[in-house]
Design an enzyme around this catalytic site. Structure first.
Site, PDB file in Angstrom:
ATOM      1  N   HIS A  21       2.421   3.607  -9.077  1.00  0.00           N
ATOM      2  CA  HIS A  21       2.109   2.190  -9.118  1.00  0.00           C
ATOM      3  C   HIS A  21       3.415   1.758 -10.039  1.00  0.00           C
ATOM      4  O   HIS A  21       3.702   0.481  -9.861  1.00  0.00           O
ATOM      5  CB  HIS A  21       0.761   1.787  -9.965  1.00  0.00           C
ATOM      6  N   GLU A  59     -12.687  -4.507  -4.287  1.00  0.00           N
ATOM      7  CA  GLU A  59     -12.952  -3.026  -3.862  1.00  0.00           C
ATOM      8  C   GLU A  59     -12.209  -2.180  -4.793  1.00  0.00           C
ATOM      9  O   GLU A  59     -12.842  -0.844  -5.028  1.00  0.00           O
ATOM     10  CB  GLU A  59     -12.597  -2.628  -2.488  1.00  0.00           C
ATOM     11  N   ASN A  60     -11.087  -2.476  -5.058  1.00  0.00           N
ATOM     12  CA  ASN A  60     -10.295  -1.584  -6.067  1.00  0.00           C
ATOM     13  C   ASN A  60     -10.794  -1.488  -7.315  1.00  0.00           C
ATOM     14  O   ASN A  60     -10.559  -0.543  -8.373  1.00  0.00           O
ATOM     15  CB  ASN A  60      -8.907  -2.096  -6.394  1.00  0.00           C
ATOM     16  N   ARG A  65       0.012   7.755  -2.454  1.00  0.00           N
ATOM     17  CA  ARG A  65       0.768   8.929  -1.544  1.00  0.00           C
ATOM     18  C   ARG A  65       2.176   9.106  -1.867  1.00  0.00           C
ATOM     19  O   ARG A  65       2.496  10.134  -1.954  1.00  0.00           O
ATOM     20  CB  ARG A  65       0.648   8.508  -0.114  1.00  0.00           C
ATOM     21  N   LEU A 108      -6.644  -4.782   7.563  1.00  0.00           N
ATOM     22  CA  LEU A 108      -6.389  -5.911   6.687  1.00  0.00           C
ATOM     23  C   LEU A 108      -6.721  -5.731   5.332  1.00  0.00           C
ATOM     24  O   LEU A 108      -6.553  -6.312   4.359  1.00  0.00           O
ATOM     25  CB  LEU A 108      -6.707  -7.368   7.252  1.00  0.00           C
ATOM     26  N   SER A 109      -7.836  -4.705   5.256  1.00  0.00           N
ATOM     27  CA  SER A 109      -8.722  -4.289   3.862  1.00  0.00           C
ATOM     28  C   SER A 109      -8.948  -5.982   3.309  1.00  0.00           C
ATOM     29  O   SER A 109      -8.641  -5.666   1.928  1.00  0.00           O
ATOM     30  CB  SER A 109      -7.645  -3.302   2.958  1.00  0.00           C
ATOM     31  N   ARG A 118      -0.825   9.330  -9.793  1.00  0.00           N
ATOM     32  CA  ARG A 118      -0.839   8.283  -8.839  1.00  0.00           C
ATOM     33  C   ARG A 118      -0.106   6.872  -9.728  1.00  0.00           C
ATOM     34  O   ARG A 118       0.445   5.988  -9.315  1.00  0.00           O
ATOM     35  CB  ARG A 118      -2.325   7.657  -8.697  1.00  0.00           C
ATOM     36  N   ASP A 175       0.861  -1.253  -0.062  1.00  0.00           N
ATOM     37  CA  ASP A 175       0.187   0.001   0.119  1.00  0.00           C
ATOM     38  C   ASP A 175       0.922   1.335  -0.076  1.00  0.00           C
ATOM     39  O   ASP A 175       1.791   1.264   0.501  1.00  0.00           O
ATOM     40  CB  ASP A 175      -0.941   0.006   1.145  1.00  0.00           C
ATOM     41  N   ARG A 205       2.061  -4.873   6.067  1.00  0.00           N
ATOM     42  CA  ARG A 205       1.327  -3.756   5.290  1.00  0.00           C
ATOM     43  C   ARG A 205       2.215  -2.660   5.301  1.00  0.00           C
ATOM     44  O   ARG A 205       2.693  -2.063   6.392  1.00  0.00           O
ATOM     45  CB  ARG A 205       0.213  -3.596   5.768  1.00  0.00           C
TER      46      ARG A 205
HETATM   47  C1  IPE Z   1      -5.259  -2.631  -0.379  1.00  0.00           C
HETATM   48  O1  IPE Z   1      -4.915  -1.341  -0.394  1.00  0.00           O
HETATM   49  C2  IPE Z   1      -5.460  -3.339  -1.289  1.00  0.00           C
HETATM   50  C3  IPE Z   1      -4.176  -3.499  -2.040  1.00  0.00           C
HETATM   51  C4  IPE Z   1      -3.009  -3.306  -1.724  1.00  0.00           C
HETATM   52  C5  IPE Z   1      -4.100  -4.298  -3.128  1.00  0.00           C
HETATM   53  P1  IPE Z   1      -6.387  -0.098  -0.558  1.00  0.00           P
HETATM   54  O2  IPE Z   1      -5.463   1.010  -0.400  1.00  0.00           O
HETATM   55  O3  IPE Z   1      -7.118  -0.716  -1.283  1.00  0.00           O
HETATM   56  O4  IPE Z   1      -7.056  -0.142   1.048  1.00  0.00           O
HETATM   57  P2  IPE Z   1      -7.669   0.645   1.731  1.00  0.00           P
HETATM   58  O5  IPE Z   1      -8.739   1.323   0.817  1.00  0.00           O
HETATM   59  O6  IPE Z   1      -6.667   1.882   2.105  1.00  0.00           O
HETATM   60  O7  IPE Z   1      -8.182  -0.060   2.927  1.00  0.00           O
HETATM   61  C1  IPE Z   2      -1.687   0.410  -3.373  1.00  0.00           C
HETATM   62  O1  IPE Z   2      -1.400   1.671  -3.371  1.00  0.00           O
HETATM   63  C2  IPE Z   2      -1.839  -0.163  -4.797  1.00  0.00           C
HETATM   64  C3  IPE Z   2      -3.241  -0.659  -4.829  1.00  0.00           C
HETATM   65  C4  IPE Z   2      -4.186  -0.652  -4.203  1.00  0.00           C
HETATM   66  C5  IPE Z   2      -3.615  -0.994  -6.133  1.00  0.00           C
HETATM   67  P1  IPE Z   2      -2.390   2.888  -3.410  1.00  0.00           P
HETATM   68  O2  IPE Z   2      -2.882   3.232  -4.697  1.00  0.00           O
HETATM   69  O3  IPE Z   2      -3.793   2.335  -2.376  1.00  0.00           O
HETATM   70  O4  IPE Z   2      -1.932   4.073  -2.714  1.00  0.00           O
HETATM   71  P2  IPE Z   2      -2.491   4.885  -1.604  1.00  0.00           P
HETATM   72  O5  IPE Z   2      -3.156   4.185  -0.483  1.00  0.00           O
HETATM   73  O6  IPE Z   2      -3.431   5.512  -2.309  1.00  0.00           O
HETATM   74  O7  IPE Z   2      -1.276   5.924  -1.185  1.00  0.00           O
HETATM   75 MG    MG Z   3      -3.958   2.331  -0.519  1.00  0.00          MG
END
Ligand code: IPE
Ligand code: IPE
Ligand code: MG
Length: 245
Positions: free
Chosen positions: A42, A72-73, A29, A200-201, A38, A25, A193
């Site tokens: 990635h 959820e993504n 950010r 744990l999402s 963003r 995660d 994490r």
């Molecule tokens: C958890 O991260 C999912 C992955 C790392 C793929 P998210 O960024 O989606 O989780 P939340 O929304 O902060 O809980």
């Molecule tokens: C984790 O990074 C990657 C995925 C969930 C696909 P994020 O995209 O959730 O990054 P933040 O949490 O917004 O910083």
């Molecule tokens: Mg995230």
């Protein structure tokens, strides 16, 4: 600066976690802090994946599960999802030779059928090409959500019960484990994490019953092999009681 071998000195090869799960995660950010898009986060995140998979393989960890895309993504903006899928496809193709060279077997947990056709095709090719590798199992959690996984298991078990293939007393905790995407894979000993979030999402909720959890403040693109090793050392100092005294 400490070299890799100095850092690894205090790691006991006999007490490595057999299975490490990582919630990668903080990509967004990481990019925001640098006034970048963003998707740039990635992109850098996928480089961190490369180095951690290499390290885990070298250290002798038998299974790594990487949470790369959750159920959820799918609710993220279309353009971000598209960029993630393009990166995923690139990663799978570019790592193919390295996977075979290092004995990495690729597997996917999650709703594979929801992935774009071209990504799925490349994934299936890599899964097939690496099926006999046995140094490490790399599980990519893609369109993965633990609640969906458990729901699916309940449905499959219910069908068998209805068809009288199972009695009520056959429905045990082991039987449920055998109907999850992770069937045959030991539960994670350690879940890491990144990015400092304490949740744990929807990651491996059933399998995480007795996992040790480590929250790192580091944003995923900045996560290094050295930090990974430090976390493994921390894990080796934990007292895992599994409910006993
Ligand atoms: C958890 O991260 C999912 C992955 C790392 C793929 P998210 O960024 O989606 O989780 P939340 O929304 O902060 O809980
Ligand atoms: C984790 O990074 C990657 C995925 C969930 C696909 P994020 O995209 O959730 O990054 P933040 O949490 O917004 O910083
Ligand atoms: Mg995230």
């Amino acid at each position: 600066m400490k070299s890799d071998s100095d850092i690894e000195t205090h790691l006991d090869p006999e007490r490595l976690p057999a299975h490490v799960g990582i919630i990668m995660d903080g990509n967004g950010r990481w990019a925001k802090k640098r006034l970048l898009k963003r998707t740039k986060g990635h992109e850098r995140g996928s480089q961190a994946v490369r180095s951690i998979v290499t390290a885990a393989t070298r250290l002798g960890i038998r299974t790594v599960t990487l949470y790369a895309f959750s159920t959820e993504n799918w609710a993220r903006p279309k353009a971000e999802i598209k960029a993630l899928m393009v990166l995923l496809k690139k990663y799978i193709i570019s790592e193919r030779d390295a996977f075979n060279e290092h004995g990495i077997r690729l597997n996917v947990i999650g709703q594979k059928e929801r992935l774009p056709e071209d990504v799925l095709r490349e994934l299936d090719t890599s899964i097939k090409l690496t099926q006999h590798n046995d140094r490490i199992l790399l599980n990519l959690a893609l369109s993965y959500g633990a609640r969906e996984e458990i729901t699916r298991a309940v449905q499959a078990i219910s069908v068998k019960f209805k068809n009288r293939e199972l009695d009520l007393s056959d429905i045990t905790s082991d039987l449920i484990s055998d109907h999850l995407y992770t069937q045959g894979i030991p539960d994670p000993d350690l879940i890491i994490r990144t990015s400092g979030e304490y949740r744990l999402s929807n990651f491996l909720l059933w399998q995480a019953a007795y996992s040790e959890i480590y929250i790192s403040p580091t944003l995923w693109p900045d996560f290094t092999e050295n930090e990974f090793i430090e976390i493994l050392k921390d894990f080796q100092n934990r007292d895992r009681r599994f409910g006993k005294v």
